[in-house]
Each structure stands twice: as C-alpha cells, then as structure tokens.
Design a protein around this motif. Structure first.
Motif, mmCIF file in Angstrom:
data_model
loop_
_atom_site.group_PDB
_atom_site.id
_atom_site.type_symbol
_atom_site.label_atom_id
_atom_site.label_comp_id
_atom_site.label_asym_id
_atom_site.label_seq_id
_atom_site.Cartn_x
_atom_site.Cartn_y
_atom_site.Cartn_z
ATOM 1 N N GLY A 62 0.685 -1.275 0.135
ATOM 2 C CA GLY A 62 -0.076 0.025 0.004
ATOM 3 C C GLY A 62 0.818 1.038 0.067
ATOM 4 N N ALA A 63 1.833 1.190 0.707
ATOM 5 C CA ALA A 63 2.967 2.443 0.854
ATOM 6 C C ALA A 63 3.517 2.590 -0.376
ATOM 7 C CB ALA A 63 3.644 2.314 1.926
ATOM 8 N N GLN A 64 4.035 1.550 -1.224
ATOM 9 C CA GLN A 64 4.665 1.697 -2.419
ATOM 10 C C GLN A 64 3.645 2.000 -3.592
ATOM 11 O OE1 GLN A 64 6.177 -2.179 -2.695
ATOM 12 N NE2 GLN A 64 8.214 -1.655 -1.572
ATOM 13 N N THR A 65 2.515 1.728 -3.204
ATOM 14 C CA THR A 65 1.496 1.901 -4.628
ATOM 15 C C THR A 65 1.075 3.504 -4.149
ATOM 16 O OG1 THR A 65 0.885 -0.370 -4.732
ATOM 17 C CG2 THR A 65 -0.526 1.485 -5.475
ATOM 18 N N GLY A 66 0.609 3.782 -3.105
ATOM 19 C CA GLY A 66 0.202 5.164 -3.085
ATOM 20 C C GLY A 66 1.361 6.237 -3.208
ATOM 21 N N ASN A 67 2.709 5.885 -2.809
ATOM 22 C CA ASN A 67 3.632 6.695 -3.165
ATOM 23 C C ASN A 67 3.861 6.927 -4.624
ATOM 24 O OD1 ASN A 67 6.160 8.039 -3.685
ATOM 25 N ND2 ASN A 67 7.129 7.075 -1.871
ATOM 26 N N THR A 68 4.019 5.884 -5.342
ATOM 27 C CA THR A 68 3.997 6.076 -6.813
ATOM 28 C C THR A 68 2.977 6.808 -7.491
ATOM 29 O OG1 THR A 68 5.082 4.030 -6.717
ATOM 30 C CG2 THR A 68 4.247 4.642 -8.925
ATOM 31 N N PHE A 69 1.680 6.586 -7.088
ATOM 32 C CA PHE A 69 0.237 7.157 -7.805
ATOM 33 C C PHE A 69 0.649 8.473 -7.183
ATOM 34 C CE2 PHE A 69 -4.196 8.442 -7.003
ATOM 35 C CZ PHE A 69 -4.392 8.216 -8.418
ATOM 36 N N GLY A 70 0.733 8.848 -5.947
ATOM 37 C CA GLY A 70 0.887 10.355 -5.393
ATOM 38 C C GLY A 70 2.027 10.976 -6.407
ATOM 39 N N LYS A 71 3.289 10.570 -6.402
ATOM 40 C CA LYS A 71 3.987 11.317 -7.229
ATOM 41 C C LYS A 71 3.683 11.413 -8.567
ATOM 42 C CE LYS A 71 8.377 9.846 -4.935
ATOM 43 N NZ LYS A 71 9.393 9.129 -4.950
ATOM 44 N N GLN A 72 3.041 10.207 -9.418
ATOM 45 C CA GLN A 72 2.767 10.538 -10.748
ATOM 46 C C GLN A 72 1.599 11.497 -11.027
ATOM 47 O OE1 GLN A 72 2.343 6.367 -11.826
ATOM 48 N NE2 GLN A 72 4.386 6.281 -12.256
ATOM 49 N N THR A 73 0.599 11.345 -10.051
ATOM 50 C CA THR A 73 -0.552 12.330 -10.254
ATOM 51 C C THR A 73 -0.294 13.609 -9.748
ATOM 52 O OG1 THR A 73 -1.528 11.557 -8.085
ATOM 53 C CG2 THR A 73 -2.527 10.462 -10.025
ATOM 54 N N GLY A 74 0.686 13.853 -8.914
ATOM 55 C CA GLY A 74 0.830 15.054 -8.465
ATOM 56 C C GLY A 74 1.671 15.948 -9.327
ATOM 57 N N TYR A 75 2.745 15.193 -9.998
ATOM 58 C CA TYR A 75 3.453 15.868 -11.034
ATOM 59 C C TYR A 75 2.779 15.959 -12.375
ATOM 60 C CZ TYR A 75 7.329 16.752 -14.228
ATOM 61 O OH TYR A 75 8.235 17.483 -14.905
ATOM 62 N N ILE A 76 1.570 15.155 -12.833
ATOM 63 C CA ILE A 76 0.810 15.595 -13.972
ATOM 64 C C ILE A 76 0.005 16.761 -13.268
ATOM 65 C CG2 ILE A 76 -1.456 14.803 -15.050
ATOM 66 C CD1 ILE A 76 -0.240 11.976 -14.758
ATOM 67 N N ALA A 77 -0.569 16.709 -12.278
ATOM 68 C CA ALA A 77 -1.454 18.077 -11.715
ATOM 69 C C ALA A 77 -0.505 19.235 -11.646
ATOM 70 C CB ALA A 77 -2.075 17.839 -10.261
ATOM 71 N N THR A 78 0.741 19.088 -10.889
ATOM 72 C CA THR A 78 1.246 20.433 -10.520
ATOM 73 C C THR A 78 2.623 20.704 -11.471
ATOM 74 O OG1 THR A 78 2.864 19.503 -9.091
ATOM 75 C CG2 THR A 78 0.667 20.108 -8.149
ATOM 76 N N GLY A 79 3.156 19.878 -12.098
ATOM 77 C CA GLY A 79 4.185 20.136 -13.002
ATOM 78 C C GLY A 79 5.404 20.347 -12.193
ATOM 79 N N ASP A 80 5.552 20.147 -11.096
ATOM 80 C CA ASP A 80 6.583 20.607 -10.041
ATOM 81 C C ASP A 80 6.958 19.210 -9.359
ATOM 82 O OD1 ASP A 80 7.499 21.236 -7.088
ATOM 83 O OD2 ASP A 80 7.909 23.201 -8.442
ATOM 84 N N ARG A 81 8.340 19.024 -9.558
ATOM 85 C CA ARG A 81 8.823 17.769 -8.946
ATOM 86 C C ARG A 81 8.910 17.834 -7.422
ATOM 87 N NH1 ARG A 81 10.963 14.040 -12.280
ATOM 88 N NH2 ARG A 81 11.546 15.683 -13.887
ATOM 89 N N LYS A 82 8.953 18.828 -6.993
ATOM 90 C CA LYS A 82 9.158 18.878 -5.428
ATOM 91 C C LYS A 82 7.629 18.774 -4.650
ATOM 92 C CE LYS A 82 13.387 20.672 -4.018
ATOM 93 N NZ LYS A 82 14.337 19.725 -3.565
ATOM 94 N N GLN A 83 6.631 19.358 -5.308
ATOM 95 C CA GLN A 83 5.386 18.956 -4.989
ATOM 96 C C GLN A 83 4.720 17.882 -5.210
ATOM 97 O OE1 GLN A 83 2.941 22.202 -6.717
ATOM 98 N NE2 GLN A 83 3.407 23.821 -5.351
ATOM 99 N N ALA A 84 5.441 17.287 -6.114
ATOM 100 C CA ALA A 84 5.028 15.560 -6.559
ATOM 101 C C ALA A 84 5.487 14.734 -5.577
ATOM 102 C CB ALA A 84 5.330 15.262 -8.089
ATOM 103 N N GLU A 85 6.845 14.819 -5.111
ATOM 104 C CA GLU A 85 7.341 14.143 -3.941
ATOM 105 C C GLU A 85 6.575 14.372 -2.824
ATOM 106 O OE1 GLU A 85 11.574 15.123 -3.710
ATOM 107 O OE2 GLU A 85 11.867 14.530 -5.802
ATOM 108 N N ALA A 86 6.346 15.531 -2.435
ATOM 109 C CA ALA A 86 5.263 15.724 -1.200
ATOM 110 C C ALA A 86 4.062 14.926 -1.305
ATOM 111 C CB ALA A 86 5.193 17.172 -1.056
#
Length: 114
Positions: free
Chosen positions: A51-75
C-alpha cells in the motif's frame, strides 16, 4: 576523477535469499500467545508495504501531472504513501484476525516465512 568506495557497494548480481519457511506444529497447545505469534507470521505486513509503495508512486505521478513541479509531486507521493500504508494495514489486520481465529479454534496451521 571521482573515487568510488567499492567496499561499501552491494554487488549487483548477488542473488537475494528467500526467507527460510517455518512449519508450525499442528499438535501445539493453542494458547493466546502461540496463536498471536503464528497469526503475525502468517499475516505478515505485505499489505502495508504494498500500500505504501503503490500510494507513493500514484501520489508522485498524479502530483507531477497536476502540478508540473517535482518537489510538490514528491510531497504528494509521501502523502499517498501514508494513505496507502494505512489502507494496507487494514488488510493486514483482516489477515491477522483470520489466522488467529483459525489457530485458536484448532484449525490447520500453514507454513510461514521465518
């Protein structure tokens, strides 16, 4: 030229050793402590980890798509990992409850990783 610390490096082709399986005695007295130890081993924490791995990957990918900012995507990946870990822990708890119930009621014990 950069110095490389080879003595600290892990060899790339070293095979990962699988855990030694543990066979639980079927005729063991089924106490609370014994069944707790068995259920923890049988359920493991695979749901939380996955769950942690999947959530992290999903959060980063969708975060980068939504914001275009790598730091925000990591958060957002960290937040996703936390949410995924919590969801996976609930699944682990269901597995624990099942295996504990099987044990305490005299059911057949499965082989678990040591």
């Amino acid at each position: 030229m950069r110095h490389q610390n080879n003595h600290l490096s892990v060899p790339l082709n070293k095979p990962r050793q699988a855990p030694t399986p543990r066979q639980w005695p079927q005729n063991q007295e089924r106490t609370q402590l014994f069944c707790d130890q068995y259920a923890r081993a049988a359920a493991s924490d695979g749901g939380r980890i996955q769950g942690a791995q999947t959530g992290n990957t999903f959060g980063k990918q969708t975060g980068y798509i939504a914001t275009g900012d790598r730091k925000q995507a990591e958060a957002l990946g960290m937040i996703g990992g936390t949410v995924g870990s919590a969801a996976g822990a609930k699944i682990d708890k269901h597995f624990y409850d099942f295996h504990f119930g099987e044990c305490i009621n005299g059911g057949r014990l499965i082989t678990t990783p040591k």
